[in-house]
Design an enzyme around this catalytic site. Structure first.
Site, PDB file in Angstrom:
ATOM      1  N   VAL A  19      -9.781  -1.330  -2.117  1.00  0.00           N
ATOM      2  CA  VAL A  19      -9.002  -2.466  -2.899  1.00  0.00           C
ATOM      3  C   VAL A  19     -10.014  -3.897  -2.232  1.00  0.00           C
ATOM      4  O   VAL A  19      -9.796  -4.892  -3.119  1.00  0.00           O
ATOM      5  CB  VAL A  19      -7.750  -2.612  -2.468  1.00  0.00           C
ATOM      6  N   TYR A  55      -1.264  -9.132  10.240  1.00  0.00           N
ATOM      7  CA  TYR A  55      -0.495  -8.369   9.370  1.00  0.00           C
ATOM      8  C   TYR A  55       0.534  -9.475   8.758  1.00  0.00           C
ATOM      9  O   TYR A  55       0.579  -9.376   7.475  1.00  0.00           O
ATOM     10  CB  TYR A  55       0.280  -7.223  10.074  1.00  0.00           C
ATOM     11  N   LYS A  76       0.778 -10.278   4.870  1.00  0.00           N
ATOM     12  CA  LYS A  76       2.109  -9.873   3.984  1.00  0.00           C
ATOM     13  C   LYS A  76       2.809 -11.215   3.342  1.00  0.00           C
ATOM     14  O   LYS A  76       3.180 -11.040   2.455  1.00  0.00           O
ATOM     15  CB  LYS A  76       2.799  -8.801   4.529  1.00  0.00           C
TER      16      LYS A  76
HETATM   17  N1  LIG Z   1       5.286   2.444   6.454  1.00  0.00           N
HETATM   18  C1  LIG Z   1       5.996   1.144   6.646  1.00  0.00           C
HETATM   19  O1  LIG Z   1       6.601   1.133   7.522  1.00  0.00           O
HETATM   20  C2  LIG Z   1       5.860  -0.104   5.810  1.00  0.00           C
HETATM   21  C3  LIG Z   1       6.486  -1.030   6.014  1.00  0.00           C
HETATM   22  C4  LIG Z   1       6.319  -2.163   5.311  1.00  0.00           C
HETATM   23  C5  LIG Z   1       5.323  -2.430   4.375  1.00  0.00           C
HETATM   24  N2  LIG Z   1       4.580  -1.185   4.233  1.00  0.00           N
HETATM   25  C6  LIG Z   1       3.280  -1.433   3.442  1.00  0.00           C
HETATM   26  O2  LIG Z   1       3.634  -0.134   2.395  1.00  0.00           O
HETATM   27  C7  LIG Z   1       2.353  -0.049   1.815  1.00  0.00           C
HETATM   28  C8  LIG Z   1       1.947   1.628   1.905  1.00  0.00           C
HETATM   29  O3  LIG Z   1       2.125   2.068   3.072  1.00  0.00           O
HETATM   30  P1  LIG Z   1       2.658   3.532   3.638  1.00  0.00           P
HETATM   31  O4  LIG Z   1       3.619   3.350   4.558  1.00  0.00           O
HETATM   32  O5  LIG Z   1       2.549   4.239   2.401  1.00  0.00           O
HETATM   33  O6  LIG Z   1       1.086   3.688   4.406  1.00  0.00           O
HETATM   34  P2  LIG Z   1       0.142   4.929   4.384  1.00  0.00           P
HETATM   35  O7  LIG Z   1      -0.784   4.919   5.263  1.00  0.00           O
HETATM   36  O8  LIG Z   1       0.797   6.143   4.142  1.00  0.00           O
HETATM   37  O9  LIG Z   1      -0.577   4.830   2.863  1.00  0.00           O
HETATM   38  C9  LIG Z   1      -1.530   3.801   2.723  1.00  0.00           C
HETATM   39  C10 LIG Z   1      -2.563   4.044   1.532  1.00  0.00           C
HETATM   40  O10 LIG Z   1      -3.670   2.987   1.356  1.00  0.00           O
HETATM   41  C11 LIG Z   1      -4.982   3.504   1.236  1.00  0.00           C
HETATM   42  N3  LIG Z   1      -5.710   2.442   1.702  1.00  0.00           N
HETATM   43  C12 LIG Z   1      -5.825   1.833   2.960  1.00  0.00           C
HETATM   44  N4  LIG Z   1      -6.855   1.025   2.751  1.00  0.00           N
HETATM   45  C13 LIG Z   1      -7.428   0.920   1.440  1.00  0.00           C
HETATM   46  C14 LIG Z   1      -8.418   0.183   0.704  1.00  0.00           C
HETATM   47  N5  LIG Z   1      -9.100  -0.559   1.294  1.00  0.00           N
HETATM   48  N6  LIG Z   1      -8.628   0.875  -0.644  1.00  0.00           N
HETATM   49  C15 LIG Z   1      -7.650   1.710  -1.061  1.00  0.00           C
HETATM   50  N7  LIG Z   1      -6.825   2.077  -0.522  1.00  0.00           N
HETATM   51  C16 LIG Z   1      -6.565   2.150   0.872  1.00  0.00           C
HETATM   52  C17 LIG Z   1      -4.641   4.553   2.472  1.00  0.00           C
HETATM   53  O11 LIG Z   1      -6.048   5.292   2.312  1.00  0.00           O
HETATM   54  C18 LIG Z   1      -3.384   5.131   2.118  1.00  0.00           C
HETATM   55  O12 LIG Z   1      -3.592   6.370   1.337  1.00  0.00           O
HETATM   56  C19 LIG Z   1       1.408  -0.770   2.462  1.00  0.00           C
HETATM   57  O13 LIG Z   1       0.879  -1.819   1.781  1.00  0.00           O
HETATM   58  C20 LIG Z   1       2.039  -1.148   3.809  1.00  0.00           C
HETATM   59  O14 LIG Z   1       1.521  -2.450   4.469  1.00  0.00           O
HETATM   60  C21 LIG Z   1       4.646  -0.190   5.097  1.00  0.00           C
END
Ligand SMILES: NC(=O)c1ccc[n+]([C@@H]2O[C@H](COP(=O)([O-])OP(=O)(O)OC[C@H]3O[C@@H](n4cnc5c(N)ncnc54)[C@H](O)[C@@H]3O)[C@@H](O)[C@H]2O)c1
Length: 249
Positions: free
Chosen positions: A63, A154, A158
């Protein structure tokens, strides 16, 4: 079905909330571009959707890379001729024990903030031509408040997602494009989580969640579905927490 024949790009769809969103959207009739840097896992997600009789294709996408976005948009248009929905979900964790790391700041900005901007920059011209589109950007509770165990990069990235969502919503509303953000709270740890994956840290975090449990990835996918669907046709520029009440405390 709530997304019959809609064409959607889901970034970060090889893991976590991205997988849940891709699978749910496919079940609701969408043609899903499973976009991620993880080729093996991403192909597996697309194959699983197809074996459930859904429609999906894997697309390698970093991305943070403008050429990757151009290639993803071109491949989607070649396959399906339109892009109705973008779920800007990819991200990397900010739970770095070195809270003043410049490297972490730069990584956060280039993936979590710039990645979302590049995604909107790539698909909005396509949606403008169609005079229709829905974008859901994944922010976080960290985009609204600070936390002791999260690198401030972060929160900053965000927070940028939260406000660029509102800017895009007002700037492109007359093109028929809606843009909203979803703010997950305590969900299962990300692949890149360090501190927030520690069971002791998580137990402390859970105490601040009124519903008393972590969220399920499907609960975020349903929020994405609502905002991406026609059911939300008069909703743009909002931030929707999916956090068990964390931000209400
Ligand atoms: N897990 C949590 O507690 C939480 C809480 C709030 C927000 N989020 C946000 O939710 C979203 C999804 O998180 P998740 O928990 O499913 O995490 P995850 O690590 O399971 O999945 C994230 C995905 O993004 C992909 N990714 C990372 N960098 C990338 C790049 N440069 N280009 C393309 N793909 C890329 C990874 O390969 C992975 O498949 C994220 O934006 C995260 O910041 C997560």
């Amino acid at each position: 079905m709530r997304l019959q024949d809609k064409v959607v790009i889901v970034t970060g769809a090889a893991s976590g909330m991205g997988v849940a969103t891709a699978r749910l959207f496919a079940r609701e009739g969408a043609k899903v571009i499973v976009a991620d840097v993880l080729d093996v896992e991403g192909n597996r997600v697309a194959d699983a959707i197809k074996s459930d009789r859904g429609e999906a294709r894997f697309q390698h996408l970093d991305v943070g890379s403008e050429p990757d976005w151009a290639a993803a948009v071109a491949a989607t248009l070649a396959a399906y001729g339109k892009i109705d929905i973008l779920i800007n979900n990819a991200g990397v964790s900010g739970s770095d024990p070195d809270r003043l790391s410049l490297e972490t700041w730069d990584r956060q900005m280039s993936i979590n903030a710039k990645g979302v901007f590049l995604g909107m920059r790539a698909v909005i011209p396509v949606m403008q031509k169609a005079k229709s589109g829905a974008i859901v950007n994944t922010s976080s509770i960290s985009g609204i408040t600070g936390q002791v165990f999260v690198h401030m990069g972060y929160n900053a990235a965000k927070g940028a997602v939260r406000t660029m969502t509102k800017a895009a919503a007002v700037q492109f509303a007359r093109d028929g494009i809606r843009v909203n953000s979803v703010h997950p709270g305590l969900l299962p740890p990300m692949r890149t989580s360090v501190l927030s994956a520690d069971p002791k840290v998580r137990a402390g975090m859970l105490k601040a969640v009124p519903l008393g449990r972590e969220g399920r990835v499907e609960e975020v996918a349903y929020a994405n579905l609502f905002l991406a669907s026609e059911e939300a046709s008069y909703i743009t520029g909002i931030e929707l927490p999916v956090d068990g009440g964390f931000l209400a405390m």
